[in-house]
Design a protein around this motif. Structure first.
Motif, PDB file in Angstrom:
ATOM      1  N   CYS A 103       0.877  -1.272  -0.091  1.00  0.00           N
ATOM      2  CA  CYS A 103      -0.123  -0.089   0.065  1.00  0.00           C
ATOM      3  C   CYS A 103       0.883   1.452  -0.013  1.00  0.00           C
ATOM      4  O   CYS A 103       1.790   1.124   0.771  1.00  0.00           O
ATOM      5  N   GLU A 109      -9.696   2.113   1.980  1.00  0.00           N
ATOM      6  CA  GLU A 109      -9.411   0.736   2.060  1.00  0.00           C
ATOM      7  C   GLU A 109      -8.107   0.335   2.956  1.00  0.00           C
ATOM      8  O   GLU A 109      -8.455  -0.502   3.572  1.00  0.00           O
ATOM      9  N   ASN A 189     -16.080   4.252  -0.364  1.00  0.00           N
ATOM     10  CA  ASN A 189     -15.450   3.399  -1.279  1.00  0.00           C
ATOM     11  C   ASN A 189     -16.591   3.106  -2.318  1.00  0.00           C
ATOM     12  O   ASN A 189     -17.837   2.867  -2.132  1.00  0.00           O
ATOM     13  N   GLU A 193     -13.305   4.174  -7.153  1.00  0.00           N
ATOM     14  CA  GLU A 193     -12.388   4.803  -6.301  1.00  0.00           C
ATOM     15  C   GLU A 193     -10.820   4.579  -6.771  1.00  0.00           C
ATOM     16  O   GLU A 193     -10.042   5.541  -6.744  1.00  0.00           O
ATOM     17  N   GLN A 194     -10.573   3.594  -7.475  1.00  0.00           N
ATOM     18  CA  GLN A 194      -9.200   3.300  -7.861  1.00  0.00           C
ATOM     19  C   GLN A 194      -8.870   4.543  -9.138  1.00  0.00           C
ATOM     20  O   GLN A 194      -7.810   5.064  -9.108  1.00  0.00           O
ATOM     21  N   LYS A 197      -8.438   7.727  -7.620  1.00  0.00           N
ATOM     22  CA  LYS A 197      -7.084   7.821  -7.072  1.00  0.00           C
ATOM     23  C   LYS A 197      -5.902   7.943  -8.058  1.00  0.00           C
ATOM     24  O   LYS A 197      -5.026   8.951  -7.937  1.00  0.00           O
ATOM     25  N   ARG A 198      -5.965   7.229  -9.429  1.00  0.00           N
ATOM     26  CA  ARG A 198      -5.035   7.537 -10.314  1.00  0.00           C
ATOM     27  C   ARG A 198      -5.346   8.718 -11.076  1.00  0.00           C
ATOM     28  O   ARG A 198      -3.972   9.351 -11.510  1.00  0.00           O
TER      29      ARG A 198
END
Length: 312
Positions: A103, A109, A189, A193-194, A197-198
């Motif tokens: 992480c 998360e 979440n 979400e990913q 984040k990117r």
């Protein structure tokens, strides 16, 4: 682009191979350490003292029982008075939770899997001050970690890790109500979400460059319309608002911790029009860049070198 301005990175733990952990307890020398950041977690636990600390752009007054949680890559300046006694603990995630070593940031998360890290996520929101009973408990845990570190035996690392988890967990439980309230206000979440984040990483990595919603959408392999809807749903903000917010945040940090001219800082965070930068900065912060620097700039800025001396 000219000279690059940034808060220097300094690691007290460079000499430690593999998963890193360290703890010190000392009557620390008086004075201000230079502003810096590092790539590990750090805890400052004051058994005595009343000096001020700077973490990010917030100023704190410490006293007996004050405990501070500095997350990786957070700019800070540690200050000590002659009477201060402080436990200084530093570690990386590979030591605390080997199963989560991959992480790279504190997010919802990670907190779901390692809730004991919540104080690092909410340092800017909560003043962590311990009762006398808690001071004695945490001091006992720190003394045990020091002893196991000084005279390692079979299972010393496991004992140190257990004491560290208990220390973090005890503080998290003491402030559970505030932490739960703050957690409820975080973006939930979700499947996007990913990607969000990117996009945030894309923004952070390209602050000095021109950015567009289309370019960000290409980076995360979605259409611009989809990304615009996703960002609005997950963050409540548009792409332009997120970029501006990040640029202003970075400008605040550079105004606080570096000696660069305001025009140079504006350029470094992606504002080619200096007058526009000043207008947007005042709209967001309520102050001009110079007013902000006057109020927030640290007392000790190393003008000639990025080396941090006597860093925590």
């Amino acid at each position: 682009m000219g000279q690059t301005y940034a808060v220097p990175i300094y690691s007290f733990a460079d000499e430690i191979p593999g998963a890193r952990f360290g703890i010190r307890s000392e009557l620390v020398a008086a004075g201000n350490r230079l502003p810096h950041r590092h790539d590990y977690f750090e805890v400052l636990f004051f058994v005595s003292g009343g000096s001020s600390q700077r973490i990010s752009i917030r100023e704190y007054l410490s006293r007996r029982g004050s405990i501070f949680f500095i997350s990786p890559m957070t700019a800070h300046q540690v200050r000590f008075d002659p009477s201060n006694r402080c436990f200084i603990i530093y570690f990386d995630l590979a030591f605390l939770r080997p199963d989560l070593a991959s992480c790279t940031e504190i997010d919802t998360e990670l907190l779901a899997r390692a809730p004991e890290l919540a104080p690092f996520a909410y340092q800017q929101d909560i003043d962590f001050i311990l009762s006398e009973e808690d001071i004695m408990l945490l001091k006992t845990l720190c003394d045990r970690m020091l002893a196991e570190r000084a005279f390692p035996r079979l299972c010393s690392e496991e004992i140190i890790r257990s004491c560290l988890v208990i220390l973090l967990s005890e503080v998290t439980q003491r402030y559970e109500r505030q932490i739960r309230a703050l957690t409820r206000n975080r973006p939930p979440n979700g499947g996007g979400e990913q990607r969000v984040k990117r996009v945030m990483k894309f923004i952070a990595d390209n602050l000095a460059k021109k950015m567009s919603l289309t370019g960000a959408a290409q980076k995360v392999a979605v259409s611009p319309n989809y990304l615009a809807s996703l960002l609005k749903r997950e963050t409540g903000k548009t792409f332009v608002e997120l970029v501006t917010e990040k640029r202003i945040d970075q400008a605040c940090e550079l105004l606080t911790f570096t000696a660069g001219r305001v025009s140079q800082i504006a350029d470094a965070v992606g504002f080619s029009d200096f007058d526009y930068f000043c207008r947007r900065f005042k709209q967001v912060t309520g102050q001009t860049p110079l007013q902000f620097r006057t109020r927030h700039a640290v007392a000790s800025i190393n003008h000639g070198s990025a080396r941090v001396q006597q860093a925590s």
